[in-house]
Write an enzyme that holds these catalytic residues in place. Sequence first.
Site, mmCIF file in Angstrom:
data_model
loop_
_atom_site.group_PDB
_atom_site.id
_atom_site.type_symbol
_atom_site.label_atom_id
_atom_site.label_comp_id
_atom_site.label_asym_id
_atom_site.label_seq_id
_atom_site.Cartn_x
_atom_site.Cartn_y
_atom_site.Cartn_z
ATOM 1 N N CYS A 133 0.912 -1.077 0.327
ATOM 2 C CA CYS A 133 0.167 -0.039 -0.478
ATOM 3 C C CYS A 133 0.937 1.239 -0.054
ATOM 4 O O CYS A 133 -0.048 2.384 0.030
ATOM 5 C CB CYS A 133 -0.931 0.005 1.670
ATOM 6 S SG CYS A 133 -2.454 -1.708 1.426
ATOM 7 N N HIS A 165 -2.474 7.171 2.544
ATOM 8 C CA HIS A 165 -3.470 5.620 2.132
ATOM 9 C C HIS A 165 -4.590 5.554 2.518
ATOM 10 O O HIS A 165 -5.125 6.227 3.833
ATOM 11 C CB HIS A 165 -2.246 4.974 2.451
ATOM 12 C CG HIS A 165 -2.852 3.189 2.444
ATOM 13 N ND1 HIS A 165 -3.390 2.922 0.764
ATOM 14 C CD2 HIS A 165 -3.181 2.279 3.043
ATOM 15 C CE1 HIS A 165 -3.990 1.957 0.992
ATOM 16 N NE2 HIS A 165 -3.841 1.365 2.404
ATOM 17 N N ASN A 179 -10.327 -0.107 0.279
ATOM 18 C CA ASN A 179 -8.095 0.237 -0.169
ATOM 19 C C ASN A 179 -7.975 -0.126 -1.168
ATOM 20 O O ASN A 179 -8.007 -1.937 -1.559
ATOM 21 C CB ASN A 179 -8.098 -0.503 1.313
ATOM 22 C CG ASN A 179 -6.734 -1.112 0.805
ATOM 23 O OD1 ASN A 179 -5.617 -0.078 0.574
ATOM 24 N ND2 ASN A 179 -6.198 -1.389 2.839
#
Length: 328
Positions: free
Chosen positions: A115, A248, A278
Amino acid sequence: MTVIHTRIIGTGSYLPEKILSNADLASVVETSDEWIQQRTGIRQRHIAADSEMTSDLALKASQRALDMAGIAPDKLDLIIVATTTPDMVFPSTACLLQAKLGAKGMPAFDVQAVCSGFVYALATADQFMRSGQYEHILVVGAEIYSRILDWQDRGTCVLFGDGAGAVVLKRSAEPGILAACLHADGSHAGILSVPGSVSGGKVSGRPLLQMDGTAVFKFAVKVLEEVAVETLAIAGLHKSDINWLIPHQANIRIIQATAKKLGLPMERVITTVDRHANTSAASVPLALDEAVRDGRIQPGQHVMLEGVGGGFTWGAVLIKWQAGSEDS
Ligand code: UT7
């Protein structure tokens, strides 16, 4: 000697057509729209079609970024793709993307930092740019997490989605990218992983995402604040100088806690987690593209991009936004 800097002259993104709502998920695993929204802020996520590969998502996002930049693919000097869900073991998704863009010759490689991938790739591109050899660089974050999820595990399958975001970078006399900081601590590899591999023609180990959600949550909030402060210090700036925070997009509670620690009201934080969930390496460029295109991000403003994820990896890139495309 003129100092070389990097600026962004185009952004683009792509989300697959299919939307999976929390209610849809509740018919697959024992969960509810209420639980998912309360614990994560997620309302829906996009899911790639069976025929779509990560390089296809990357292609659409890249084409939009190149259009905004006003440059043709053959003008690129380097292509970097951040992904944890490549089309295949090799060639890299960046090479496959290069071919789909109809370009050849320039180097192309993938960055694997989960990520944090886009922030890692952007910081890497900035270093290449500063070397003076390159004028235009394409940086992409693209993921199809729906293919590495255990759809029986309600603790993880509700959290992720598919998508891609891209930026076109240009050599510049003025920043642009003011500072970047990257970190990793492999001793935490076990709290977020896909532990499978290919061996002897078979998949060995479990090729599905597993996570200690609480440990990841605590780690993320701690390092997202720390690395933002560290990056600001390099640029000689303070928390109050951040006009837009693009962290993020893992969980709205992580984002809120980070904003609070940085003393930023949520009005100065770009969030897409409610609609995208996500999307790992794609989450930051997806959110950036949205805020550039809807006019929130304006020239002269300071934009802090932050990534955190498996590895463990984390990092930040601080940008002074500049107007413009190839001609400006
Ligand atoms: O890019 C980085 C990737 N990952 C992350 O950023 C994730 C970070 N972690 C998180 O976002 C949160 O830890 C979660 C959203 C994963 C979990 O939230 P939580 O508030 O930490 O919940 P929990 O893990 O403590 O679970 C609470 C309860 C448990 O039930 P019991 O043991 O209290 O009876 C879980 O079994 O919630 C249950 N649960 C669910 N219930 C309904 C877990 N997942 C679900 C679900 N629906 N989807």
